[in-house]
Design an enzyme around this catalytic site. Structure first.
Site, mmCIF file in Angstrom:
data_model
loop_
_atom_site.group_PDB
_atom_site.id
_atom_site.type_symbol
_atom_site.label_atom_id
_atom_site.label_comp_id
_atom_site.label_asym_id
_atom_site.label_seq_id
_atom_site.Cartn_x
_atom_site.Cartn_y
_atom_site.Cartn_z
ATOM 1 N N ASN A 11 35.384 49.911 40.041
ATOM 2 C CA ASN A 11 35.820 48.736 40.576
ATOM 3 C C ASN A 11 34.900 47.710 40.863
ATOM 4 O O ASN A 11 33.869 47.615 41.745
ATOM 5 C CB ASN A 11 36.253 49.530 42.239
ATOM 6 C CG ASN A 11 36.851 48.384 43.230
ATOM 7 O OD1 ASN A 11 37.113 47.297 42.727
ATOM 8 N ND2 ASN A 11 37.014 48.896 44.318
ATOM 9 N N TRP A 12 35.137 46.547 40.325
ATOM 10 C CA TRP A 12 34.118 45.440 40.255
ATOM 11 C C TRP A 12 34.111 44.572 41.553
ATOM 12 O O TRP A 12 33.477 43.634 41.708
ATOM 13 C CB TRP A 12 34.253 44.672 38.793
ATOM 14 C CG TRP A 12 33.851 45.195 37.756
ATOM 15 C CD1 TRP A 12 33.510 46.780 37.665
ATOM 16 C CD2 TRP A 12 33.971 44.911 36.419
ATOM 17 N NE1 TRP A 12 33.117 47.137 36.326
ATOM 18 C CE2 TRP A 12 33.645 46.019 35.444
ATOM 19 C CE3 TRP A 12 34.194 43.465 35.895
ATOM 20 C CZ2 TRP A 12 33.435 45.661 34.248
ATOM 21 C CZ3 TRP A 12 34.130 43.551 34.380
ATOM 22 C CH2 TRP A 12 33.663 44.600 33.703
ATOM 23 N N LYS A 13 35.292 44.875 42.220
ATOM 24 C CA LYS A 13 35.202 43.821 43.465
ATOM 25 C C LYS A 13 35.439 42.389 43.127
ATOM 26 O O LYS A 13 35.885 42.221 41.664
ATOM 27 C CB LYS A 13 34.613 44.280 44.778
ATOM 28 C CG LYS A 13 34.753 45.972 44.793
ATOM 29 C CD LYS A 13 33.930 46.469 46.023
ATOM 30 C CE LYS A 13 34.016 48.039 46.048
ATOM 31 N NZ LYS A 13 33.402 48.388 47.210
ATOM 32 N N HIS A 98 43.110 50.330 48.584
ATOM 33 C CA HIS A 98 41.644 50.279 48.888
ATOM 34 C C HIS A 98 41.267 49.923 50.407
ATOM 35 O O HIS A 98 41.848 49.000 50.837
ATOM 36 C CB HIS A 98 40.856 49.314 47.837
ATOM 37 C CG HIS A 98 39.586 49.657 47.771
ATOM 38 N ND1 HIS A 98 38.638 49.105 48.900
ATOM 39 C CD2 HIS A 98 38.505 50.241 46.997
ATOM 40 C CE1 HIS A 98 37.255 49.406 48.466
ATOM 41 N NE2 HIS A 98 37.494 50.130 47.454
ATOM 42 N N GLU A 100 39.115 48.134 51.662
ATOM 43 C CA GLU A 100 38.769 46.711 51.645
ATOM 44 C C GLU A 100 40.096 45.990 52.104
ATOM 45 O O GLU A 100 40.055 44.871 52.700
ATOM 46 C CB GLU A 100 37.925 46.148 50.804
ATOM 47 C CG GLU A 100 36.423 46.776 50.891
ATOM 48 C CD GLU A 100 35.603 47.023 49.608
ATOM 49 O OE1 GLU A 100 36.157 46.352 48.561
ATOM 50 O OE2 GLU A 100 34.580 47.577 49.809
ATOM 51 N N GLU A 170 38.135 58.016 49.804
ATOM 52 C CA GLU A 170 37.004 57.270 50.118
ATOM 53 C C GLU A 170 36.771 56.959 51.481
ATOM 54 O O GLU A 170 37.577 56.269 52.313
ATOM 55 C CB GLU A 170 37.374 55.857 49.503
ATOM 56 C CG GLU A 170 37.580 55.787 47.923
ATOM 57 C CD GLU A 170 37.126 54.577 47.126
ATOM 58 O OE1 GLU A 170 36.289 54.377 46.554
ATOM 59 O OE2 GLU A 170 37.825 53.538 47.708
ATOM 60 N N GLY A 176 29.992 51.238 49.778
ATOM 61 C CA GLY A 176 28.828 50.133 49.946
ATOM 62 C C GLY A 176 27.779 50.187 51.029
ATOM 63 O O GLY A 176 27.205 49.300 51.115
ATOM 64 N N SER A 216 29.789 54.976 47.586
ATOM 65 C CA SER A 216 28.408 55.276 47.176
ATOM 66 C C SER A 216 27.876 56.033 46.228
ATOM 67 O O SER A 216 27.059 56.650 46.461
ATOM 68 C CB SER A 216 27.587 55.510 48.835
ATOM 69 O OG SER A 216 27.625 54.161 49.397
ATOM 70 N N GLY A 237 32.074 51.610 43.017
ATOM 71 C CA GLY A 237 31.879 50.205 43.218
ATOM 72 C C GLY A 237 30.557 49.437 42.788
ATOM 73 O O GLY A 237 30.527 49.331 41.819
ATOM 74 N N GLY A 238 29.598 49.357 43.724
ATOM 75 C CA GLY A 238 28.419 48.799 43.441
ATOM 76 C C GLY A 238 27.674 49.264 42.053
ATOM 77 O O GLY A 238 27.355 48.544 41.458
HETATM 78 P P1 PGA Z 1 30.827 51.648 46.321
HETATM 79 O O1 PGA Z 1 32.438 51.329 46.355
HETATM 80 O O2 PGA Z 1 30.560 52.717 45.243
HETATM 81 O O3 PGA Z 1 30.063 50.481 46.190
HETATM 82 O O4 PGA Z 1 30.527 52.469 47.794
HETATM 83 C C1 PGA Z 1 33.455 52.194 46.108
HETATM 84 C C2 PGA Z 1 34.682 51.647 46.279
HETATM 85 O O5 PGA Z 1 34.897 50.787 47.059
HETATM 86 O O6 PGA Z 1 35.660 51.957 45.405
#
Ligand code: PGA
Length: 255
Positions: A11-13, A98, A100, A170, A176, A216, A237-238
């Site tokens: 997930n590149w956001k 998600h 976010e 999640e 993050g 994470s 994500g990251g």
């Molecule tokens: P993260 O994000 O790996 O940066 O914690 C995971 C996600 O939001 O899917």
């Protein structure tokens, strides 16, 4: 490791640009050549780069996914992107719910449910995200929150329609932040989610659904998570923004 087919989402956001999106996608497909069909690997770039990344990974086993989808089919919905548009540019997957979007943008459980239904009905595969906040965990509400999010999202959907769904557990506080739940806590949440599926449908169906961990996940902790037979992969994500890290995670999960 689980018996189900592994799933890994990147997930590149709201990251990358035209050049770096292509470069990252190229590096990922080059690094996965030896793992051609050992699981589903899905890259979810921002909307403007979907077509571009889709073309870059076209003849590879890596699939294209979106980060969100409109609950509507088409029409006067400024700023929205429909499931059919996503399919049209080569996306086969989308994330839905998600945290976010739930917590940052106020998406309700009901809206997440409408998005899930629309995406599945349109032929997209879906990663349905759920998870508790720090306060909810602290007050012992983790399972209750996951149950509510799933029950509302899945309302009215038959098991046959859900073949194309992966659930991502999640915990919001782990996304993050570098924080992660212990293996025992993650495993307990996955088991509770599977038992929600068992109570909404049946045990056979529940056992077939892939549930991945997100929050994470890194090259240094992936082995621990996937040592559990309950954890079928990861939503990253990251660490998906660095090809080297994402590939290390993929190799561990697909090994
Ligand atoms: P993260 O994000 O790996 O940066 O914690 C995971 C996600 O939001 O899917």
């Amino acid at each position: 490791m689980s018996q189900r087919r592994p799933f890994i989402g990147g997930n590149w956001k709201m990251n990358t640009d035209h050049a770096s999106a292509v470069e990252l996608a190229e590096q990922v497909i080059a690094g996965l050549q030896d793992h051609a069909d050992s699981g589903d690997v899905v890259l979810c770039p921002p909307y403007p780069y979907l077509d571009l990344v889709g073309r870059t990974i076209l003849s590879s086993p890596v699939a294209l996914g979106a980060q969100d989808v409109s609950p509507e089919a088409s029409g006067a919905f400024t700023g929205e992107v429909s499931a059919s548009m996503l399919l049209d540019v080569g996306a086969r997957w989308t994330l839905v719910g998600h945290s976010e979007r739930r917590h940052g943008l106020g998406e309700s459980d009901a809206l997440v449910g409408r998005k899930l239904a629309r995406a599945l009905q349109s032929g997209l595969k879906v990663v349905l995200c759920c998870g508790e906040t720090q306060e909810e965990r602290a007050s012992g509400k983790t399972d209750e929150v996951n149950r509510r999010q799933l029950e509302i999202a899945l309302e009215g959907l038959e098991p046959a329609a859900l073949d194309a769904m992966v659930i991502a557990y999640e915990p919001v506080w782990a996304i993050g932040t570098g924080l992660t739940p212990s293996l025992e806590d993650a495993e307990a949440a996955h088991l509770a989610i599977r038992s929600v599926l068992g109570s909404l449908y049946d045990d056979q169906f529940a056992a077939s659904v892939r549930i991945v961990y997100g929050g994470s996940m890194k090259p240094t902790n992936v082995a621990q998570f996937i040592s559990s037979p309950e954890i079928d992969g990861g939503l990253i994500g990251g660490a998906s923004l660095k090809a080297e890290d994402f590939l290390a995670i993929c190799r561990e999960i697909l090994a």
